[in-house]
Design an enzyme around this catalytic site. Structure first.
Site, PDB file in Angstrom:
ATOM      1  N   ASP A   1      51.346  47.080  57.253  1.00  0.00           N
ATOM      2  CA  ASP A   1      51.680  46.584  55.937  1.00  0.00           C
ATOM      3  C   ASP A   1      52.949  47.343  55.552  1.00  0.00           C
ATOM      4  O   ASP A   1      53.277  48.369  56.142  1.00  0.00           O
ATOM      5  CB  ASP A   1      50.530  46.833  54.944  1.00  0.00           C
ATOM      6  CG  ASP A   1      50.663  45.943  53.718  1.00  0.00           C
ATOM      7  OD1 ASP A   1      49.648  45.682  53.054  1.00  0.00           O
ATOM      8  OD2 ASP A   1      51.792  45.476  53.450  1.00  0.00           O
TER       9      ASP A   1
HETATM   10  C1  GLC Z   1      52.536  43.824  50.642  1.00  0.00           C
HETATM   11  C2  GLC Z   1      51.185  43.238  50.980  1.00  0.00           C
HETATM   12  C3  GLC Z   1      51.173  42.415  52.237  1.00  0.00           C
HETATM   13  C4  GLC Z   1      52.485  41.660  52.317  1.00  0.00           C
HETATM   14  C5  GLC Z   1      53.584  42.684  52.541  1.00  0.00           C
HETATM   15  C6  GLC Z   1      54.966  42.045  52.538  1.00  0.00           C
HETATM   16  O1  GLC Z   1      52.413  45.159  50.250  1.00  0.00           O
HETATM   17  O2  GLC Z   1      50.096  44.168  51.029  1.00  0.00           O
HETATM   18  O3  GLC Z   1      50.052  41.519  52.171  1.00  0.00           O
HETATM   19  O4  GLC Z   1      52.451  40.723  53.376  1.00  0.00           O
HETATM   20  O5  GLC Z   1      53.556  43.734  51.592  1.00  0.00           O
HETATM   21  O6  GLC Z   1      55.253  41.526  51.282  1.00  0.00           O
END
Ligand code: GLC
Length: 736
Positions: free
Chosen positions: A264
């Site tokens: 993430d």
């Molecule tokens: C965010 C989310 C994830 C997302 C990523 C990119 O923090 O937790 O689900 O795909 O960052 O935006």
């Protein structure tokens, strides 16, 4: 010949995504060809080029190898459609004018449809829009278990049952990847809350981990063939999930995952762990130093310079890097270096039709006393549409936010579906705009909104109240959990005041979560409306006007009170949200008992149970039978039943098959969902359904043996159309 603009658009739409049959197999690299190509490329790469593959170069891209003509990889949110373009090195929107998409319903609505075909349609449509936007990896679907109704991201997931989430995510995954777009199933694992999401350290029994929380990921990998998976921010047993040895051993060692693990954004925290525990791609929240966050530029990422240093020092093995490079090249040959990759299309009539179909079948009718619904589409009566959610946009929610090419609001939909009615509108209550990480105060005068709404209700023949939650902080939004189980913005008081002046009230809850409903006994009709995206208003109007017979079933339980929910019954912060003073330790003390498993084990009646949903017709499930009642582990049990439509109109029913074992040597929930089938039955007709249940799927996870085990002996097979509406209980013996 002069073409109208519309016909050009329609032509372009069809031209972009030719519907002709494409022979997928012949047109794609075989696995052997891909591995051969990887073996050919790998030795040509320098150490720096391999390491570059492993970390971000921008908000949503990782480098290729320009020298060899290997393209960069592009990622995009989210689970419900292709997010508008984000700037290269900050979180702002780029302001493009050609990135408006089809906003598909939230995955809770897809789960509520219990319709596997719709899941495939959904995955294909999002993939086609991703192709058009030149995105290689779509950051979804989300399959986290619904553990607490306070979790801000439940709307992005598929409910409280691991079997439902497992079954419903696979067609989406397969259909998307058939278009050479990779899924990135998230967030692996145990990301069941947003409170302290980067800090909470989850401790959970192996049984609950395997039987509940990892189950959908296992299905995504083993049945769906997922090409990438996203590590979650939180910790599990003291180690960050983005590079967690135990999770990686299960993912790759047991499940044979050959794809990429992607963090993430900002989820990596340790170079050695990232090197050794299976992380392939580190994405991040920081920029490349041109803006204010120069202190942690992309080259400073854990899998960047520090990794090069560790490799050169020998503190981590070169093999770890080669494995990462292999996985990333494999991802490329499956996506942006695939053969015959299509061009995709955006916002086509087919995509909006898919969004409408999912919305229609996800909408769940929870109450309909006196058959107040459906309303006569030719009525000339006065309909008061009340509630901010009748007009609120689908925008918000965090990373799953979408800029829809169009959005039909519930108010728009109602006005179109009831052309002869006198439709009056009153906002009723007002929330603030969605802001990341903070609650924006409502700019409205609550008292005047309240007064106006009650006045509108008084003068109307019927009230359609559109309430629920919003995709804003401490509601249904990433980055925070709800701080109350009840409805916000004074809706309870408003609903009661409306009911005081008008008995004909239909409430539509637009939300991704259960809420307290203190007014439920006074309310004649209730619809769970979900976040339905571009076609929300049309789908809701189709159900309210009877054009569509609702067929959704709840993917999660609605407890009467928050304390009736497993997690909150303990009243201990270590159970939720974790103990700040103890390194955010959290213990899933409820074990395998979440959702209906808990409610049934404890005899706590929910307001609305898992699997429940009404129809405008009436069904009977009869003649439920087992193919055999004495089977061994390698067998498949076939459960058949007849669905009779004894009402006055066509409808769809979901036959659900649960299995329980009373005299088990381990603790078990009274019953667990092990099969379902959705079937359309014309009025007065009947339809047979057959549901196959591999006996292996009855296994529990034996913690002592650290292995799955199918316990021998007597089971009960429950057949019904909701977890609390079982029409047949059939004995089954599993023999040695
Ligand atoms: C965010 C989310 C994830 C997302 C990523 C990119 O923090 O937790 O689900 O795909 O960052 O935006």
């Amino acid at each position: 010949m002069r073409y109208s603009l519309l016909s050009l658009f329609a032509l372009a739409a069809v031209a972009c995504c030719p519907q002709g049959e494409v022979n997928q197999a012949a047109d794609q690299w075989t696995d052997a060809e891909i591995e051969a190509k990887i073996n050919e490329i790998l030795p040509q790469l320098t150490l720096e080029e391999k390491v570059a593959l492993c970390h971000a170069q921008s908000k949503f891209s990782t480098p290729g190898v320009p020298r060899l003509g290997i393209p960069e990889l592009w990622y995009s949110d989210g689970p419900h459609g292709v997010r508008a373009e984000i700037n290269w090195d900050d979180w702002g929107y780029a302001g493009w004018t050609n990135d408006s998409c089809t906003a598909f319903p939230a995955l809770t609505a897809l789960a509520a449809s219990f319709n596997l075909d719709l899941s495939a349609d959904y995955g294909k449509a999002v993939a086609e829009e991703a192709l058009y936007r030149k995105k290689d990896v779509m950051l979804g679907p989300g399959v986290e278990m619904y553990r607490t109704p306070l979790c801000g991201r439940n709307f992005e997931y598929m409910g409280e049952d691991p079997f439902l989430a497992s079954k419903m995510c696979v067609p989406y995954i397969k259909a998307m990847q058939e278009q050479n777009v990779a899924v990135c199933v998230k967030h692996f694992a145990l990301n069941n809350q947003e409170q302290w999401r980067t800090l909470v350290d989850v401790h959970v029994s192996d049984r609950a981990l395997r039987e509940l929380y990892l189950a959908p990921y296992e299905a995504a990998v083993k049945e769906g063939g997922a090409w990438s998976i996203m590590g979650s921010y939180n910790l599990y047993d003291g180690q960050h999930c983005c590079h967690n040895k135990k999770l990686n051993d299960i993912l790759r060692g047991e499940w044979g995952f050959d794809g990429c693990v992607v963090t993430d954004w900002g989820g990596a925290t340790n170079t050695i762990e990232a090197a050794n525990n299976g992380l392939d791609i580190e994405m991040g929240t920081y920029t490349n130093g041109f803006t204010e966050s120069a202190k942690f530029a992309y080259d400073d990422y854990y899998l960047a310079k520090p990794y090069i240093k560790a490799l050169k020092e020998g503190t981590v093995k070169m093999e770890t890097l080669d494995q990462k490079a292999r996985n990333i090249l494999r991802l490329m040959f499956r996506t942006n270096m695939a053969k015959n990759r299509k061009r995709g299309c955006m916002g086509t009539k087919e995509h909006f039709q898919t969004a409408l179909n999912v919305a229609r079948e996800g909408i769940t009718l929870l109450k309909n006393d006196g058959a107040i619904l459906p309303l006569d589409p030719n009525t000339t009566k006065t309909i008061a549409v009340i509630g901010e959610n009748a007009t609120r946009s689908t925008l918000g929610g965090g990373s799953s936010e979408l800029k829809g090419l169009h959005e039909i609001s519930p108010l728009d939909g109602i006005r179109a579906a009831f052309p002869k009615a006198n439709v009056i509108w009153s906002m009723g209550y007002g929330s603030g705009p969605e802001c990341y990480g903070r609650v924006a105060p409502s700019p409205y005068n609550a008292d005047s909104l309240f007064t106006e709404a009650v006045k509108a209700a008084k003068q109307a023949d019927i009230v359609l109240f559109f309430g629920g939650l919003v995709k804003a902080y401490q509601q249904d939004m990433e980055g925070g959990d709800r701080i109350q189980y009840g409805l916000p913005f004074g809706q309870d008081e408003l609903i009661n005041a409306i009911l005081d002046v008008n008995k004909n009230v239909v409430a539509v809850m637009i939300s991704g979560n259960a809420v307290a409903m203190p007014w439920i006994d006074r309310l004649p009709a209730l619809i769970q409306g979900w976040y339905l995206g571009s076609e929300a208003g049309n789908a809701l109007a189709d159900v309210i006007s009877g054009k569509v017979n609702p067929s959704g079933k709840l993917p999660f339980s609605f407890p009467v009170r928050l304390e009736d929910n497993a997690v909150h019954s303990f009243g201990e912060e270590v159970v939720y949200p974790g103990v700040e003073k103890d390194s955010y330790r959290e213990e899933y003390k409820e074990g395998i008992f979440i959702g209906y498993r808990w409610h049934e084990a404890k005899g706590i009646k929910p307001l609305f149970p898992f699997g429940f949903g009404l129809s405008y017709t009436q069904f009977e499930i009869a003649d439920a039978q087992l193919s055999q009642d004495n089977l061994s582990e390698g067998d498949v049990l076939a459960v058949t039943a007849t669905v009779k439509n004894v009402g006055s109109r066509e409808g769809k029913e979901v036959v659900q098959v649960y299995v329980g074992k009373k005299d088990s040597r381990v603790e078990r929930a009274p019953k667990e969902l092990k099969g379902f089938a959705k079937v359309s039955v014309p009025a007065g007709s009947q339809q047979q359904v057959k549901i196959n249940i591999p006996i292996k799927s009855l296994a529990f996870f034996n913690e002592d043996a650290n292995a799955w085990e199918v316990e021998k002996g007597e089971y009960t097979v429950f057949v019904g159309n909701a977890s609390d509406n079982i029409t047949a209980q059939l004995p089954l013996n599993v023999k040695d």
